[in-house]
Every structure is written in C-alpha cells, then in structure tokens.
Design an enzyme around this catalytic site. Structure first.
Site, PDB file in Angstrom:
ATOM      1  N   THR A   1      35.346 -11.396  16.875  1.00  0.00           N
ATOM      2  CA  THR A   1      35.715 -12.271  15.730  1.00  0.00           C
ATOM      3  C   THR A   1      34.769 -12.139  14.710  1.00  0.00           C
ATOM      4  O   THR A   1      33.756 -11.610  14.813  1.00  0.00           O
ATOM      5  CB  THR A   1      35.705 -13.752  16.405  1.00  0.00           C
ATOM      6  OG1 THR A   1      35.551 -14.506  15.118  1.00  0.00           O
ATOM      7  CG2 THR A   1      34.352 -14.005  16.918  1.00  0.00           C
ATOM      8  N   SER A  51      15.082   1.521   8.316  1.00  0.00           N
ATOM      9  CA  SER A  51      16.190   1.597   9.425  1.00  0.00           C
ATOM     10  C   SER A  51      17.536   1.654   8.830  1.00  0.00           C
ATOM     11  O   SER A  51      18.652   1.930   9.891  1.00  0.00           O
ATOM     12  CB  SER A  51      15.974   0.242  10.353  1.00  0.00           C
ATOM     13  OG  SER A  51      16.598  -0.852   9.533  1.00  0.00           O
ATOM     14  N   THR A 106      10.130  -2.625   7.191  1.00  0.00           N
ATOM     15  CA  THR A 106       9.267  -2.931   5.958  1.00  0.00           C
ATOM     16  C   THR A 106       8.010  -3.449   6.669  1.00  0.00           C
ATOM     17  O   THR A 106       7.097  -3.451   5.833  1.00  0.00           O
ATOM     18  CB  THR A 106       9.968  -4.540   5.693  1.00  0.00           C
ATOM     19  OG1 THR A 106      11.358  -4.167   4.932  1.00  0.00           O
ATOM     20  CG2 THR A 106       9.041  -5.371   4.730  1.00  0.00           C
TER      21      THR A 106
END
Ligand code: ASP
Length: 352
Positions: free
Chosen positions: A288, A70, A25
């Site tokens: 996690t 990206s 961006t």
C-alpha cells in the site's frame, strides 16, 4: 574497508561492541570548496563524543573506505556490512552500524534478510545533523545505540535483531521508513510499535522483540537479483508507462504501490498488462501507498481484479522491505513456487 578493526579500545571487560562506520550525515563536514556536506573519517566522530571513553566495555571500529553518503548505497554495500559482521561475529557481542539516514531503512531491511541465525544485536543509527554541530542528534543516537547493542539479560542479548535506533526509539529495521527529512524524529515503523523507548531508562518492549527459537550458526545470504521495479499508481498513469516498466529487459519482479487497502484501477488494459507479465513468470507484490495499515486483497472490487491476475499480497510490508526481500529471494536460486511462498509470508518479522 580500512584494514581490520581500528583500536578504539576503551576498557577491557567482557562486553565488546563493533562500530561499523559506513558514512552519512553523522560524520559529515562542510566541504570548503563545494560547500556541500561530505563524509569524513571516524576520528572526527569519536573526537566529538568523548563520552565514548566512559563506556565500561570495549569498543572497536571498522571504517568503510570510502565512507559514503547513503544515497550511494547498493547491494555491494550490504554485502560489505554483512561480511564485516560475519568476520567479527564471534569476537563481538553486538554491532552498531553508522549509516546515512536516506537509505537506512533499505539497508536495515536487507541485513535482516541476509543475516540468518542472528543472535546478536545489529543496531543502525545516524544523525540528521552532523556530529560536529552543536545541536546534533548524533551523540545521543550513537551513545544509546551502543548501550542497546550491549544490553544483556541473563547473559543473553536483549535485542538480537537488526534494528534502527533514532531519536529515542528502537524500531525493527525491516518495519521502518524514513518519514521526515527535517525532524530529528526521522523514522517511524507505523505497523509495529517501537521495540524500545529511551527516556530516563531504556524500556524494552520484550513481547515484540524476536528471540531465536532454535540455535544455529550465523549464515549470510549474499545474492541479490536487482531485476526489480517499483510502480506507484496514480490517477492518469498511462498504459505506455506500465508497459515500458514491465517490458524492461530482464525485469522479474514488480512492487506495485497501490491505493489504500491494496486497490487499483479496474481498467481492462491495466489488468491485461499485469496478467501478461505474470504469465511470463513475473512476480507482482501488492503493497500500500499508505504509511500505515495493510493490503487486504478482495475487500474491494478494485483489488479483486489484481488477485485474479495473480498479484500477491504484501500485506503490511514496507516498500523498503519488499524491494530487498524480493531481490534476495530472486537471487536465491530457489524454484519460483518457493520464492512465491516465501514472498507472502513473514521471514523475520517484516510483515504481520
Ligand atoms: N544524505 C545523507 C545520507 O543518507 C543524509 C543523512 O545521513 O541523514 O547519507
């Protein structure tokens, strides 16, 4: 890549920084036909930041051809970034990588594992708003990232690590996640405080920065095996789904995103699927789903089953770092016991 480094030499002093512009961006403009944001060349960025001329050191740029959003990053992009750094390593004191924010945490993680023996700063940055927009965050991000890449003390770089600088914070790249699609403060590293914070001054958290203990030449580990999968647990997950993922031809490693401190369903079928994958040489790394905190296998009965099935603890590693670390270890050609041993211990500050 556009041939060599393009001259954006500001002033000849002893410090020199190479800016590697991959896209994102920060350099985008609205495409008049599609109305979507598309990346364009570096001149657009430098024209918007005349302050670059005021740095007291030499700045050069390399622009990827083509520059990309990206979301299109792949291991080939990481190889290109690493090769650019390696080719220019002796000529520059630090590197700033301009990159889209969407996969910046993956790229910074990958580069941290690839660049072995790194003794110079590699600072990723980008923007949430294009640099041509009045309220852009890109200017400050770029200027401060350059300043950090150039920072030296007693002749040595202050931050010889792969980092992400964004909205006043310098974060270790392989500890970082993109957590906001909206705020300028887009990145956090929940399990490690910032390596530096930029206010009136840039305050470095020196006891957290990793400094090389032995000096060795830079080498690039450049082989990725992308035969990995990520499975995020949720209540109601079906056996067929787990079976299909683990049975996908060629899959060698699974990042298992579990609940809380590394817990999962105790259903017999689930553990059987994992056991059978592991018995055929598959690797399963437990990370996690929580943004902060760590896997602690065995704390609850719901993770003891994983442990006995041979699931490995990723402790407090991010999914981004886990994916790239597993790809690089699988691609290393090392024997599987060595891959397991390296997977569960920190290689470059990616886990506590
Ligand atoms: N889609 C863009 C990219 O990652 C978003 C950004 O740069 O902020 O390239």
């Amino acid at each position: 890549m556009q041939g060599g480094c393009s001259g954006y030499k500001i002033m000849e002093t002893s410090i020199s920084i190479l800016i590697i512009y991959t896209g994102g961006t920060i350099g985008m403009v609205n495409d008049p036909v599609s109305g979507s944001l598309v990346p364009i060349d570096f001149r657009h960025i430098s024209d918007q930041v005349p302050e670059l001329r005021r740095f007291g050191f030499s700045l050069e740029t390399v622009t990827f051809d083509p520059v990309i959003d990206s979301s299109d990053v792949s291991p080939d992009t990481w190889l290109k970034i690493a090769a650019t750094i390696e080719e220019n390593y002796s000529r520059f004191d630090g590197f700033v990588v301009l990159h889209g924010t969407d996969t910046m945490a993956y790229s910074a993680s990958a580069l941290s594992f690839m660049l072995q023996g790194l003794e110079k700063p590699v600072i990723f940055t980008g923007a949430q708003l294009p640099i041509g927009v009045l309220r852009t965050d890109g200017k400050e991000n770029l200027i401060t990232a350059i300043e950090i890449a150039a920072a030296r003390e007693n002749g040595l770089p202050v931050v010889p690590e792969v980092c992400i600088y964004f909205e006043n914070k310098l974060l270790r790249g392989n500890r970082t996640i993109k957590y906001s699609a909206e705020h300028f403060n887009a990145f956090v590293s929940p399990n490690l405080p910032p390596l530096a914070e930029a206010g009136l001054q840039i305050r470095y958290n020196r006891n957290l920065i990793r400094y090389p203990t032995v000096r060795r030449p830079l080498t690039v580990s450049g082989k990725f095996d992308t035969a990995v999968a990520v499975l995020r647990l949720f209540p109601g997950l079906r056996r067929e789904t787990v079976h299909a993922i683990l049975g996908t031809a060629g899959v060698k490693g699974l990042i298992l995103e579990t609940y809380g401190t590394g817990n999962a369903s105790t259903a017999a079928w689930f553990l059987e699927e994992l056991r059978s994958f592991i018995s055929m040489g598959g690797l399963v790394l437990n990370v996690t789903q929580c943004q902060a905190g760590s896997v602690e296998m065995g704390l609850y009965e719901t993770s003891a089953g994983l442990m006995s099935a041979g699931v490995l603890s990723g402790r407090d590693i991010t999914t981004e770092a886990a994916v790239t670390k597993m790809m690089i270890l699988l691609g290393s050609g090392l024997p599987s016991e060595k891959v397991v041993a390296l997977l569960v211990r920190p290689l470059c500050g990616e886990m506590s």
